[in-house]
Design a protein around this motif. Structure first.
Motif, PDB file in Angstrom:
ATOM      1  N   VAL A   1     -34.143  95.184  59.017  1.00 25.73           N
ATOM      2  CA  VAL A   1     -33.221  95.266  57.888  1.00 25.73           C
ATOM      3  C   VAL A   1     -33.776  96.162  56.786  1.00 25.73           C
ATOM      4  O   VAL A   1     -33.040  96.924  56.162  1.00 25.73           O
ATOM      5  CB  VAL A   1     -32.918  93.845  57.342  1.00 25.73           C
ATOM      6  N   ASP A   2     -35.068  96.099  56.553  1.00 23.65           N
ATOM      7  CA  ASP A   2     -35.693  96.909  55.498  1.00 23.65           C
ATOM      8  C   ASP A   2     -35.801  98.389  55.862  1.00 23.65           C
ATOM      9  O   ASP A   2     -35.984  99.227  54.983  1.00 23.65           O
ATOM     10  CB  ASP A   2     -37.087  96.366  55.160  1.00 23.65           C
ATOM     11  N   ASP A   3     -35.701  98.709  57.148  1.00 20.75           N
ATOM     12  CA  ASP A   3     -35.790 100.105  57.591  1.00 20.75           C
ATOM     13  C   ASP A   3     -34.507 100.848  57.215  1.00 20.75           C
ATOM     14  O   ASP A   3     -33.413 100.458  57.619  1.00 20.75           O
ATOM     15  CB  ASP A   3     -35.997 100.151  59.114  1.00 20.75           C
ATOM     16  N   ARG A   4     -34.647 101.906  56.408  1.00 22.65           N
ATOM     17  CA  ARG A   4     -33.483 102.667  55.922  1.00 22.65           C
ATOM     18  C   ARG A   4     -32.961 103.674  56.941  1.00 22.65           C
ATOM     19  O   ARG A   4     -31.929 104.292  56.725  1.00 22.65           O
ATOM     20  CB  ARG A   4     -33.845 103.416  54.622  1.00 22.65           C
TER      21      ARG A   4
ATOM     22  N   PRO B   1     -30.887 105.023  59.720  1.00 23.85           N
ATOM     23  CA  PRO B   1     -29.643 104.523  60.332  1.00 23.85           C
ATOM     24  C   PRO B   1     -29.722 104.383  61.850  1.00 23.85           C
ATOM     25  O   PRO B   1     -28.914 103.675  62.442  1.00 23.85           O
ATOM     26  CB  PRO B   1     -28.597 105.566  59.936  1.00 23.85           C
ATOM     27  N   THR B   2     -30.694 105.019  62.474  1.00 25.91           N
ATOM     28  CA  THR B   2     -30.819 104.913  63.930  1.00 25.91           C
ATOM     29  C   THR B   2     -31.912 103.927  64.337  1.00 25.91           C
ATOM     30  O   THR B   2     -32.291 103.884  65.510  1.00 25.91           O
ATOM     31  CB  THR B   2     -31.110 106.300  64.546  1.00 25.91           C
TER      32      THR B   2
END
Length: 122
Positions: A22-25, A27-28
């Protein structure tokens, strides 16, 4: 096997992986939970639901309060403008000159000049 529940340690690890995802920005970005089982999918679903509910409780309320304050301020400002417009419309209907508006003084001067010309030629 599909019939067992995850241990607390496994559930904690799943929650950690979900939070990283969730914290990873990006989009893939992909959620990697290892071997996919029905139990893991069910628990991941519950973790995501809890994250959403937590976010609504923490952040959602503060945003709503700020928006409500802005709405009240804008409504008050709009009501004040409506009142000012109503006053101006009434003044125009009654034929009153609005103080400080351009043209009211010059109109009076122009009328005086016309009267002076008319009176001098007669």
């Amino acid at each position: 096997g599909e019939g067992y529940d995850l241990s607390d340690e496994q559930r904690s690890e799943l929650e950690k992986l979900c939070r990283v995802y969730v914290d990873d920005r990006n989009p893939t970005a992909a959620l990697n939970i290892g071997t996919m089982t029905l139990v893991k999918i069910r628990d991941v679903h519950a973790i995501f639901k809890n994250l959403v509910l937590e976010a609504r409780e923490e952040g959602g309320g503060a945003v709503d309060v700020d928006l409500d304050k802005q709405v009240v301020a804008l409504k008050n400002s709009l009501q004040q403008r409506d009142n000012e417009i109503a006053i101006l419309v009434n003044m125009v209907k009654q034929g009153k000159k609005i103080p400080g508006t351009p043209g009211t003084a010059s109109r009076g001067v122009a009328e005086a000049k016309e009267g002076a010309r008319g009176g001098g030629g007669g």
